[in-house]
Design an enzyme around this catalytic site. Structure first.
Site, PDB file in Angstrom:
ATOM      1  N   THR A 131      39.019  24.871 -50.399  1.00  0.00           N
ATOM      2  CA  THR A 131      38.591  23.970 -51.480  1.00  0.00           C
ATOM      3  C   THR A 131      37.354  24.488 -52.216  1.00  0.00           C
ATOM      4  O   THR A 131      36.547  25.220 -51.634  1.00  0.00           O
ATOM      5  CB  THR A 131      38.269  22.582 -50.870  1.00  0.00           C
ATOM      6  OG1 THR A 131      37.644  21.769 -51.855  1.00  0.00           O
ATOM      7  CG2 THR A 131      37.300  22.685 -49.689  1.00  0.00           C
ATOM      8  N   ASP A 132      37.201  24.048 -53.446  1.00  0.00           N
ATOM      9  CA  ASP A 132      35.990  24.410 -54.208  1.00  0.00           C
ATOM     10  C   ASP A 132      34.750  23.683 -53.676  1.00  0.00           C
ATOM     11  O   ASP A 132      33.618  24.033 -54.026  1.00  0.00           O
ATOM     12  CB  ASP A 132      36.173  24.130 -55.706  1.00  0.00           C
ATOM     13  CG  ASP A 132      36.416  22.668 -56.045  1.00  0.00           C
ATOM     14  OD1 ASP A 132      36.551  21.841 -55.116  1.00  0.00           O
ATOM     15  OD2 ASP A 132      36.486  22.343 -57.251  1.00  0.00           O
ATOM     16  N   GLU A 133      34.965  22.651 -52.831  1.00  0.00           N
ATOM     17  CA  GLU A 133      33.804  21.875 -52.347  1.00  0.00           C
ATOM     18  C   GLU A 133      32.892  22.698 -51.448  1.00  0.00           C
ATOM     19  O   GLU A 133      31.757  22.302 -51.204  1.00  0.00           O
ATOM     20  CB  GLU A 133      34.279  20.609 -51.621  1.00  0.00           C
ATOM     21  CG  GLU A 133      35.038  19.687 -52.534  1.00  0.00           C
ATOM     22  CD  GLU A 133      35.151  18.257 -52.030  1.00  0.00           C
ATOM     23  OE1 GLU A 133      34.465  17.892 -51.070  1.00  0.00           O
ATOM     24  OE2 GLU A 133      35.943  17.509 -52.621  1.00  0.00           O
ATOM     25  N   TYR A 156      33.271  16.986 -44.672  1.00  0.00           N
ATOM     26  CA  TYR A 156      34.544  17.638 -45.019  1.00  0.00           C
ATOM     27  C   TYR A 156      34.300  19.055 -45.525  1.00  0.00           C
ATOM     28  O   TYR A 156      34.892  20.022 -45.028  1.00  0.00           O
ATOM     29  CB  TYR A 156      35.286  16.821 -46.094  1.00  0.00           C
ATOM     30  CG  TYR A 156      36.387  17.603 -46.794  1.00  0.00           C
ATOM     31  CD1 TYR A 156      37.540  17.994 -46.110  1.00  0.00           C
ATOM     32  CD2 TYR A 156      36.264  17.969 -48.143  1.00  0.00           C
ATOM     33  CE1 TYR A 156      38.545  18.730 -46.744  1.00  0.00           C
ATOM     34  CE2 TYR A 156      37.261  18.704 -48.783  1.00  0.00           C
ATOM     35  CZ  TYR A 156      38.399  19.076 -48.077  1.00  0.00           C
ATOM     36  OH  TYR A 156      39.382  19.807 -48.698  1.00  0.00           O
ATOM     37  N   LYS A 160      35.378  22.769 -44.010  1.00  0.00           N
ATOM     38  CA  LYS A 160      36.207  23.758 -44.719  1.00  0.00           C
ATOM     39  C   LYS A 160      35.434  25.072 -44.882  1.00  0.00           C
ATOM     40  O   LYS A 160      36.002  26.158 -44.784  1.00  0.00           O
ATOM     41  CB  LYS A 160      36.652  23.224 -46.087  1.00  0.00           C
ATOM     42  CG  LYS A 160      37.639  22.084 -46.052  1.00  0.00           C
ATOM     43  CD  LYS A 160      38.982  22.426 -45.416  1.00  0.00           C
ATOM     44  CE  LYS A 160      39.855  23.320 -46.267  1.00  0.00           C
ATOM     45  NZ  LYS A 160      41.214  23.478 -45.690  1.00  0.00           N
TER      46      LYS A 160
HETATM   47  P1  NAD Z   1      46.720  15.948 -46.988  1.00  0.00           P
HETATM   48  O1  NAD Z   1      45.682  15.158 -46.271  1.00  0.00           O
HETATM   49  O2  NAD Z   1      47.589  15.280 -47.976  1.00  0.00           O
HETATM   50  O3  NAD Z   1      47.683  16.667 -45.927  1.00  0.00           O
HETATM   51  C1  NAD Z   1      47.207  17.266 -44.761  1.00  0.00           C
HETATM   52  C2  NAD Z   1      48.395  17.510 -43.845  1.00  0.00           C
HETATM   53  O4  NAD Z   1      47.908  18.151 -42.657  1.00  0.00           O
HETATM   54  C3  NAD Z   1      49.092  16.217 -43.395  1.00  0.00           C
HETATM   55  O5  NAD Z   1      50.488  16.354 -43.502  1.00  0.00           O
HETATM   56  C4  NAD Z   1      48.661  16.044 -41.949  1.00  0.00           C
HETATM   57  O6  NAD Z   1      49.626  15.386 -41.144  1.00  0.00           O
HETATM   58  C5  NAD Z   1      48.476  17.505 -41.523  1.00  0.00           C
HETATM   59  N1  NAD Z   1      47.526  17.625 -40.406  1.00  0.00           N
HETATM   60  C6  NAD Z   1      46.297  17.054 -40.293  1.00  0.00           C
HETATM   61  N2  NAD Z   1      45.748  17.366 -39.108  1.00  0.00           N
HETATM   62  C7  NAD Z   1      46.639  18.175 -38.475  1.00  0.00           C
HETATM   63  C8  NAD Z   1      46.630  18.829 -37.210  1.00  0.00           C
HETATM   64  N3  NAD Z   1      45.596  18.701 -36.376  1.00  0.00           N
HETATM   65  N4  NAD Z   1      47.701  19.599 -36.871  1.00  0.00           N
HETATM   66  C9  NAD Z   1      48.760  19.732 -37.715  1.00  0.00           C
HETATM   67  N5  NAD Z   1      48.823  19.091 -38.919  1.00  0.00           N
HETATM   68  C10 NAD Z   1      47.779  18.340 -39.283  1.00  0.00           C
HETATM   69  O7  NAD Z   1      45.929  17.152 -47.634  1.00  0.00           O
HETATM   70  P2  NAD Z   1      46.139  17.884 -49.045  1.00  0.00           P
HETATM   71  O8  NAD Z   1      45.385  17.136 -50.075  1.00  0.00           O
HETATM   72  O9  NAD Z   1      47.567  18.172 -49.240  1.00  0.00           O
HETATM   73  O10 NAD Z   1      45.337  19.237 -48.757  1.00  0.00           O
HETATM   74  C11 NAD Z   1      45.998  20.337 -48.133  1.00  0.00           C
HETATM   75  C12 NAD Z   1      45.017  21.466 -47.976  1.00  0.00           C
HETATM   76  O11 NAD Z   1      44.519  21.862 -49.241  1.00  0.00           O
HETATM   77  C13 NAD Z   1      43.796  21.099 -47.135  1.00  0.00           C
HETATM   78  O12 NAD Z   1      43.457  22.203 -46.359  1.00  0.00           O
HETATM   79  C14 NAD Z   1      42.712  20.811 -48.166  1.00  0.00           C
HETATM   80  O13 NAD Z   1      41.442  21.086 -47.642  1.00  0.00           O
HETATM   81  C15 NAD Z   1      43.095  21.778 -49.257  1.00  0.00           C
HETATM   82  N6  NAD Z   1      42.712  21.350 -50.626  1.00  0.00           N
HETATM   83  C16 NAD Z   1      43.023  20.112 -51.087  1.00  0.00           C
HETATM   84  C17 NAD Z   1      42.709  19.780 -52.403  1.00  0.00           C
HETATM   85  C18 NAD Z   1      43.055  18.426 -52.980  1.00  0.00           C
HETATM   86  O14 NAD Z   1      42.654  18.139 -54.104  1.00  0.00           O
HETATM   87  N7  NAD Z   1      43.804  17.575 -52.303  1.00  0.00           N
HETATM   88  C19 NAD Z   1      42.064  20.716 -53.223  1.00  0.00           C
HETATM   89  C20 NAD Z   1      41.741  21.962 -52.703  1.00  0.00           C
HETATM   90  C21 NAD Z   1      42.085  22.296 -51.401  1.00  0.00           C
HETATM   91  O1  DAU Z   2      37.616  19.514 -55.093  1.00  0.00           O
HETATM   92  C1  DAU Z   2      38.672  19.610 -54.196  1.00  0.00           C
HETATM   93  C2  DAU Z   2      38.680  18.387 -53.291  1.00  0.00           C
HETATM   94  O2  DAU Z   2      39.101  17.283 -54.085  1.00  0.00           O
HETATM   95  C3  DAU Z   2      39.589  18.554 -52.084  1.00  0.00           C
HETATM   96  O3  DAU Z   2      39.119  19.597 -51.276  1.00  0.00           O
HETATM   97  C4  DAU Z   2      39.645  17.248 -51.272  1.00  0.00           C
HETATM   98  O4  DAU Z   2      40.578  17.391 -50.208  1.00  0.00           O
HETATM   99  C5  DAU Z   2      40.105  16.138 -52.207  1.00  0.00           C
HETATM  100  O5  DAU Z   2      40.108  14.914 -51.503  1.00  0.00           O
HETATM  101  C6  DAU Z   2      39.207  16.033 -53.433  1.00  0.00           C
HETATM  102  O6  DAU Z   2      37.884  15.550 -53.064  1.00  0.00           O
HETATM  103  P1  DAU Z   2      37.105  14.465 -53.957  1.00  0.00           P
HETATM  104  O7  DAU Z   2      36.135  13.770 -53.098  1.00  0.00           O
HETATM  105  O8  DAU Z   2      36.636  15.058 -55.231  1.00  0.00           O
HETATM  106  O9  DAU Z   2      38.364  13.498 -54.326  1.00  0.00           O
HETATM  107  P2  DAU Z   2      38.511  11.891 -54.362  1.00  0.00           P
HETATM  108  O10 DAU Z   2      39.845  11.614 -54.974  1.00  0.00           O
HETATM  109  O11 DAU Z   2      38.191  11.272 -53.058  1.00  0.00           O
HETATM  110  O12 DAU Z   2      37.385  11.457 -55.390  1.00  0.00           O
HETATM  111  C7  DAU Z   2      37.360  11.956 -56.722  1.00  0.00           C
HETATM  112  C8  DAU Z   2      36.139  11.365 -57.410  1.00  0.00           C
HETATM  113  O13 DAU Z   2      36.329   9.945 -57.576  1.00  0.00           O
HETATM  114  C9  DAU Z   2      34.861  11.504 -56.615  1.00  0.00           C
HETATM  115  O14 DAU Z   2      33.770  11.709 -57.503  1.00  0.00           O
HETATM  116  C10 DAU Z   2      34.698  10.154 -55.911  1.00  0.00           C
HETATM  117  C11 DAU Z   2      35.301   9.182 -56.907  1.00  0.00           C
HETATM  118  N1  DAU Z   2      35.965   7.991 -56.324  1.00  0.00           N
HETATM  119  C12 DAU Z   2      36.902   8.197 -55.350  1.00  0.00           C
HETATM  120  C13 DAU Z   2      37.539   7.126 -54.767  1.00  0.00           C
HETATM  121  C14 DAU Z   2      38.579   7.344 -53.683  1.00  0.00           C
HETATM  122  C15 DAU Z   2      35.652   6.720 -56.770  1.00  0.00           C
HETATM  123  O15 DAU Z   2      34.824   6.546 -57.681  1.00  0.00           O
HETATM  124  N2  DAU Z   2      36.308   5.659 -56.202  1.00  0.00           N
HETATM  125  C16 DAU Z   2      37.231   5.802 -55.206  1.00  0.00           C
HETATM  126  O16 DAU Z   2      37.774   4.778 -54.710  1.00  0.00           O
END
Ligand code: NAD
Ligand code: DAU
Length: 351
Positions: A131-133, A156, A160
């Site tokens: 992730t970019d975080e 988180y 990562k």
């Molecule tokens: P998600 O939470 O939707 O899915 C995570 C999956 O991992 C789930 O299916 C869960 O059951 C599985 N999992 C969790 N713990 C596990 C374990 N101990 N063993 C096996 N499986 C397990 O997540 P996502 O949003 O699809 O993100 C996927 C990946 O991409 C993550 O590594 C996240 O850090 C990264 N990522 C997410 C975003 C985003 O915006 N969602 C952006 C950048 C990177």
């Molecule tokens: O940048 C990549 C990341 O983006 C991924 O690595 C993470 O897995 C993914 O969850 C996401 O993280 P964020 O914290 O940015 O996403 P989230 O959807 O939780 O929140 C987006 C923005 O909205 C953040 O500034 C918090 C705000 N927010 C979020 C929720 C859930 C609110 O204001 N209200 C809310 O209820």
């Protein structure tokens, strides 16, 4: 035939990656390993579950014996590792779970790959999807490049960052062939409705308050999930060994502006009077340690691998809203918890 392990394939991004690989590469066997935590939903993969090149394995990446046995059974050629705890708010209330899955689990996978490939790394690859975080918050108008120092701020992102460091350490110490990508915020179908976009779509749909953290001034860089899956395919096949690729859409939105666009589009789609959904906006206590701005410089992947996002944001958000409105059953099953019975119904029955 190559055998590829995709971890976390029942989750949001993982399910799109699994679908893309299963449909695009009939000469690959794709093994989807997922623990089916609250975030794992096999209904996301209904359309490909009977394909001959797809196998689902239920298991936990922190279970060392299980993981080593899995590598012995399948003799994987490559690993695309997405399994993780992914929600920042949950990491604030339960950091240890994030350390366990994201760091400990990643190191177990690295050990299993290293052992299975026994230092003969020809044709092998361990790809960590990150992730970019990890870069922290970029508050000065700049962008995260692949050279930006790590500065994670939440449990988180710290977990990562830790897993990224371990992946690089295995490349440096043992020569394990690795590649890493760091992506911005994804949105699209199948995202669990705890994250901003699906939560707010669901709440607008059911006339519930929209909890905006702080003043809604935080900025995120949004990318349509299928464009991320396409980038993952490119990085896996064409990325250079030991390199990092940043992935993002050059698509920054202040939370409040994004929420207002969603409200407007949903008023139109639901036939509601203009301004109806915006009235649901409710300002709540800010997230602890809330990063102000994420902004990815995606020039490296664009210039070196020829990737670019295929969807403009307006089209992507409209498609996403349509998907949630058309897939009420998916949303109903996720919010009621019924989705968690899918594995028992569909898989245990078969064994
Ligand atoms: P998600 O939470 O939707 O899915 C995570 C999956 O991992 C789930 O299916 C869960 O059951 C599985 N999992 C969790 N713990 C596990 C374990 N101990 N063993 C096996 N499986 C397990 O997540 P996502 O949003 O699809 O993100 C996927 C990946 O991409 C993550 O590594 C996240 O850090 C990264 N990522 C997410 C975003 C985003 O915006 N969602 C952006 C950048 C990177
Ligand atoms: O940048 C990549 C990341 O983006 C991924 O690595 C993470 O897995 C993914 O969850 C996401 O993280 P964020 O914290 O940015 O996403 P989230 O959807 O939780 O929140 C987006 C923005 O909205 C953040 O500034 C918090 C705000 N927010 C979020 C929720 C859930 C609110 O204001 N209200 C809310 O209820």
């Amino acid at each position: 035939m190559k055998t590829i392990l995709i971890t976390g394939g029942a989750g949001f991004i993982g399910s799109h990656v699994v679908r893309l690989f299963v449909n695009q590469y009939s000469d690959y066997k794709i093994v989807n390993l997922d623990a089916l935590t609250y975030a794992g939903n096999l209904e996301n993969l209904k359309d490909i579950e009977d394909k001959p090149n797809y196998i689902f394995e239920k298991g936990d990446i922190t279970d060392e014996a299980f993981i080593f046995n899995l590598f012995e059974r399948y003799d994987f050629d490559g690993v695309i590792h997405l399994a993780a705890e992914s929600h920042v708010d949950r990491s604030i209330s339960n950091p240890l779970e994030f350390l366990k899955t994201n760091i400990f689990g990643t190191v177990i996978l690295l050990n299993a790959a290293k052992e299975s490939w026994k230092d003969n790394y020809e044709g092998k690859r361990f790809y960590h999807v990150s992730t970019d975080e990890v870069y922290g918050s970029v508050d000065d108008g700049g962008f995260f490049t692949e050279e930006t120092s790590y500065d994670p701020q939440s449990p988180y992102s710290a977990s990562k960052a830790g897993s990224d460091h371990f992946v690089r350490a295995y490349a440096n110490t043992y020569g394990l062939p690795i590649v890493i990508s760091n992506c911005s915020n994804n949105y699209g179908p199948n995202q669990f409705p705890e994250k901003l976009i699906p939560l707010f779509i669901n709440n607008i749909r059911s006339n519930k308050p929209l909890p905006v953290y702080g003043k809604g001034e935080n900025i995120r860089d949004w990318l349509y999930v299928i464009d991320h899956a396409i980038a993952i395919d490119l990085v896996y096949h064409k990325g250079k060994n030991k390199e990092t690729y940043n992935i993002g859409g050059f698509n920054e939105w202040k939370n409040l502006d994004l929420i207002k666009v969603m409200c407007k589009v949903m008023d139109e789609k639901l036939g509601r009077e203009k301004g109806t959904s915006e009235k649901l906006i409710t300002y709540v206590k800010d997230r602890a340690g809330h990063d102000l701005r994420y902004a990815i410089d995606a020039n490296k992947i664009m210039n070196e691998l020829g990737w670019k996002p295929s969807l403009q944001f307006e089209e992507g958000i409209s498609k996403t809203i349509d998907w949630y409105l058309e897939n009420e059953e998916w949303l109903k099953n996720v919010t009621s918890g019924a989705y968690q019975q899918y594995y028992d119904e569909m898989y245990e029955k078969r064994d």
